[in-house]
Design an enzyme around this catalytic site. Structure first.
Site, PDB file in Angstrom:
ATOM      1  N   ASP A 156      -6.975   5.055  -5.731  1.00 60.11           N
ATOM      2  CA  ASP A 156      -7.969   5.432  -4.735  1.00 60.11           C
ATOM      3  C   ASP A 156      -8.237   6.937  -4.746  1.00 60.11           C
ATOM      4  O   ASP A 156      -7.506   7.721  -4.142  1.00 60.11           O
ATOM      5  CB  ASP A 156      -7.497   4.996  -3.348  1.00 60.11           C
ATOM      6  CG  ASP A 156      -8.558   5.234  -2.281  1.00 60.11           C
ATOM      7  OD1 ASP A 156      -9.668   5.672  -2.624  1.00 60.11           O
ATOM      8  OD2 ASP A 156      -8.263   4.966  -1.093  1.00 60.11           O
TER       9      ASP A 156
ATOM     10  N   HIS B 219     -11.956  -0.604   7.304  1.00 57.75           N
ATOM     11  CA  HIS B 219     -10.530  -0.859   7.445  1.00 57.75           C
ATOM     12  C   HIS B 219     -10.111  -0.907   8.919  1.00 57.75           C
ATOM     13  O   HIS B 219     -10.743  -0.297   9.780  1.00 57.75           O
ATOM     14  CB  HIS B 219      -9.713   0.247   6.768  1.00 57.75           C
ATOM     15  CG  HIS B 219      -9.767   0.219   5.276  1.00 57.75           C
ATOM     16  ND1 HIS B 219     -10.444   1.149   4.534  1.00 57.75           N
ATOM     17  CD2 HIS B 219      -9.206  -0.631   4.379  1.00 57.75           C
ATOM     18  CE1 HIS B 219     -10.302   0.886   3.247  1.00 57.75           C
ATOM     19  NE2 HIS B 219      -9.564  -0.189   3.127  1.00 57.75           N
TER      20      HIS B 219
ATOM     21  N   ASN C 157      -9.389  -8.393   0.439  1.00 61.09           N
ATOM     22  CA  ASN C 157      -8.175  -7.747   0.932  1.00 61.09           C
ATOM     23  C   ASN C 157      -8.046  -7.904   2.446  1.00 61.09           C
ATOM     24  O   ASN C 157      -9.007  -7.659   3.177  1.00 61.09           O
ATOM     25  CB  ASN C 157      -8.198  -6.251   0.611  1.00 61.09           C
ATOM     26  CG  ASN C 157      -7.951  -5.957  -0.855  1.00 61.09           C
ATOM     27  OD1 ASN C 157      -8.032  -6.838  -1.708  1.00 61.09           O
ATOM     28  ND2 ASN C 157      -7.657  -4.703  -1.151  1.00 61.09           N
ATOM     29  N   VAL C 158      -6.847  -8.267   2.885  1.00 60.33           N
ATOM     30  CA  VAL C 158      -6.584  -8.477   4.317  1.00 60.33           C
ATOM     31  C   VAL C 158      -5.282  -7.787   4.693  1.00 60.33           C
ATOM     32  O   VAL C 158      -4.271  -7.959   4.008  1.00 60.33           O
ATOM     33  CB  VAL C 158      -6.479  -9.979   4.644  1.00 60.33           C
ATOM     34  CG1 VAL C 158      -6.130 -10.184   6.117  1.00 60.33           C
ATOM     35  CG2 VAL C 158      -7.775 -10.710   4.288  1.00 60.33           C
TER      36      VAL C 158
ATOM     37  N   SER D 259       0.831  -1.204   0.000  1.00 56.88           N
ATOM     38  CA  SER D 259       0.000   0.000   0.000  1.00 56.88           C
ATOM     39  C   SER D 259       0.869   1.259   0.000  1.00 56.88           C
ATOM     40  O   SER D 259       2.058   1.220   0.330  1.00 56.88           O
ATOM     41  CB  SER D 259      -0.905   0.011   1.227  1.00 56.88           C
ATOM     42  OG  SER D 259      -0.143   0.278   2.399  1.00 56.88           O
TER      43      SER D 259
ATOM     44  N   THR E  89      -4.876  -5.932   8.501  1.00 56.62           N
ATOM     45  CA  THR E  89      -4.781  -5.878   9.959  1.00 56.62           C
ATOM     46  C   THR E  89      -4.682  -7.260  10.586  1.00 56.62           C
ATOM     47  O   THR E  89      -3.988  -7.443  11.600  1.00 56.62           O
ATOM     48  CB  THR E  89      -5.990  -5.110  10.534  1.00 56.62           C
ATOM     49  OG1 THR E  89      -6.004  -3.786   9.987  1.00 56.62           O
ATOM     50  CG2 THR E  89      -5.919  -5.017  12.046  1.00 56.62           C
TER      51      THR E  89
ATOM     52  N   ASP F 128      -1.470  -0.992  -3.717  1.00 54.53           N
ATOM     53  CA  ASP F 128      -2.778  -0.771  -3.108  1.00 54.53           C
ATOM     54  C   ASP F 128      -2.981   0.652  -2.604  1.00 54.53           C
ATOM     55  O   ASP F 128      -2.053   1.290  -2.107  1.00 54.53           O
ATOM     56  CB  ASP F 128      -2.932  -1.758  -1.930  1.00 54.53           C
ATOM     57  CG  ASP F 128      -4.352  -1.872  -1.431  1.00 54.53           C
ATOM     58  OD1 ASP F 128      -5.277  -1.800  -2.264  1.00 54.53           O
ATOM     59  OD2 ASP F 128      -4.532  -2.062  -0.219  1.00 54.53           O
ATOM     60  N   HIS F 129      -4.216   1.132  -2.723  1.00 55.55           N
ATOM     61  CA  HIS F 129      -4.634   2.439  -2.196  1.00 55.55           C
ATOM     62  C   HIS F 129      -3.689   3.570  -2.620  1.00 55.55           C
ATOM     63  O   HIS F 129      -3.209   4.348  -1.779  1.00 55.55           O
ATOM     64  CB  HIS F 129      -4.762   2.385  -0.671  1.00 55.55           C
ATOM     65  CG  HIS F 129      -6.070   1.818  -0.216  1.00 55.55           C
ATOM     66  ND1 HIS F 129      -7.274   2.475  -0.356  1.00 55.55           N
ATOM     67  CD2 HIS F 129      -6.372   0.626   0.348  1.00 55.55           C
ATOM     68  CE1 HIS F 129      -8.251   1.725   0.129  1.00 55.55           C
ATOM     69  NE2 HIS F 129      -7.723   0.582   0.553  1.00 55.55           N
TER      70      HIS F 129
ATOM     71  N   HIS G  88     -12.641  -4.673   0.768  1.00 60.55           N
ATOM     72  CA  HIS G  88     -11.566  -4.143   1.603  1.00 60.55           C
ATOM     73  C   HIS G  88     -11.975  -4.270   3.070  1.00 60.55           C
ATOM     74  O   HIS G  88     -13.131  -4.488   3.388  1.00 60.55           O
ATOM     75  CB  HIS G  88     -11.300  -2.679   1.267  1.00 60.55           C
ATOM     76  CG  HIS G  88     -10.600  -2.465  -0.039  1.00 60.55           C
ATOM     77  ND1 HIS G  88      -9.660  -1.474  -0.232  1.00 60.55           N
ATOM     78  CD2 HIS G  88     -10.683  -3.118  -1.217  1.00 60.55           C
ATOM     79  CE1 HIS G  88      -9.205  -1.520  -1.469  1.00 60.55           C
ATOM     80  NE2 HIS G  88      -9.825  -2.508  -2.099  1.00 60.55           N
TER      81      HIS G  88
END
Length: 290
Positions: free
Chosen positions: A106, A183, A233-234, A50, A236, A84-85, A211
């Site tokens: 994003d 998130h 999406n994983v 990310s 945390t 990502d993002h 997400h």
């Protein structure tokens, strides 16, 4: 084996009415754990870096990206690399040369018309360079320390008609949707809007992306995939596994100072979490179809 293409993995999962798992990586231990967990499950996987991870790595994309590419090329299962993002135009333009085959651009923080215009421009640039591109419509809260949105707040849910217009106007290859997911959840208590997921799947001809999946219980994840989610999406959840294992190791052995010992425990815990989540979501086997 050579890097896999994110679009091919997601497309295959969507055709099988299942999902491919995409894990956000921050350290080399994350990368190794994701690959090990995917190999244990015998399934393909996506490594995601990310924009926040790049900021953590002092703004340098290549060190982690090169490590991810090297791990992917030595993996026994197909592994794709996804950026990502991305909000930074400069970072977006680094993606192809760094080995990324896909990117999530994003602009969801912007009003609809501005999001559409920015995403369409990013998509045109990305497609010209062979990149598969994902975008987001509706606000998946909890990013960058922001609180989750109230379920009835504007933008807290992705509207199917608006999503159809957005995908048509932007030309994106996949859409991340807001369906009750958030998130950075540290407890698995999210309740998804499964009727909305089905309506979005029916309204769009591109795969749906979930997400904020770390806070979604197993049963909710399974139902979301059955309803039409094709990429999960994983992030945390891996950090919870890593931190928990390290805390437990050091509590039991406070004399240890060699980081390899407790990082091994953390890496193994993350790998097991990866394997378990792949099992829950039913990612298709990495074995070629007979």
């Amino acid at each position: 084996m050579p890097l896999a293409a994110t679009g091919e993995l997601v497309g295959r999962a969507a055709a099988a009415r299942s999902a491919v798992l995409a894990f956000n990586v921050i350290t080399l231990e994350h990368v190794e754990a994701v690959v090990a967990g995917a190999e244990a499950a015998g399934a393909p996987v996506v490594l995601q870096v990310s924009e926040n991870a790049v900021k953590f790595r002092q703004g340098r994309l290549l060190p982690l990206a090169r490590a991810a590419v090297a791990a992917a090329e030595r993996a026994a299962v197909p592994v794709a690399l996804h950026l990502d993002h991305v909000q930074s135009e400069d970072l977006l333009r680094q993606a192809p040369d760094a080995g990324f085959g896909s990117v999530m651009y994003d602009a969801s923080r912007l009003p609809y018309a501005e999001n559409l215009a920015a995403t369409a421009a990013a998509t045109e640039w990305a497609h010209a360079r062979g990149l598969w591109i994902e975008a987001e419509l509706g606000e998946v809260g909890g990013k960058d320390g922001r609180p989750p949105l109230d379920a009835h707040a504007p933008g807290a849910r992705t509207d199917p008609a608006e999503a159809h217009a957005f995908v048509t106007g932007s030309g994106v290859d996949a859409l991340a949707v807001a369906v009750g997911n958030t998130h950075a959840m540290t407890e698995r208590t999210a309740a998804l809007d499964h009727d909305l997921i089905k309506r979005l799947a029916g309204a769009l001809d591109v795969p749906l992306v979930l997400h904020g999946s770390s806070g979604v219980p197993d049963g909710e994840l399974t139902a979301a995939v059955s309803g039409g989610i094709a990429k999960v999406n994983v992030g945390t959840a891996l950090n919870l596994a890593l931190t928990g294992a390290i805390r437990g190791f050091l509590a039991a052995r406070p004399d240890v100072v060699d980081c390899r010992a407790y990082l091994t425990a953390g890496r193994e815990a993350m790998a097991e979490r990866v394997r378990r989540l792949i099992e829950v979501t039913g990612t298709p086997s990495a074995a070629p179809a007979s």
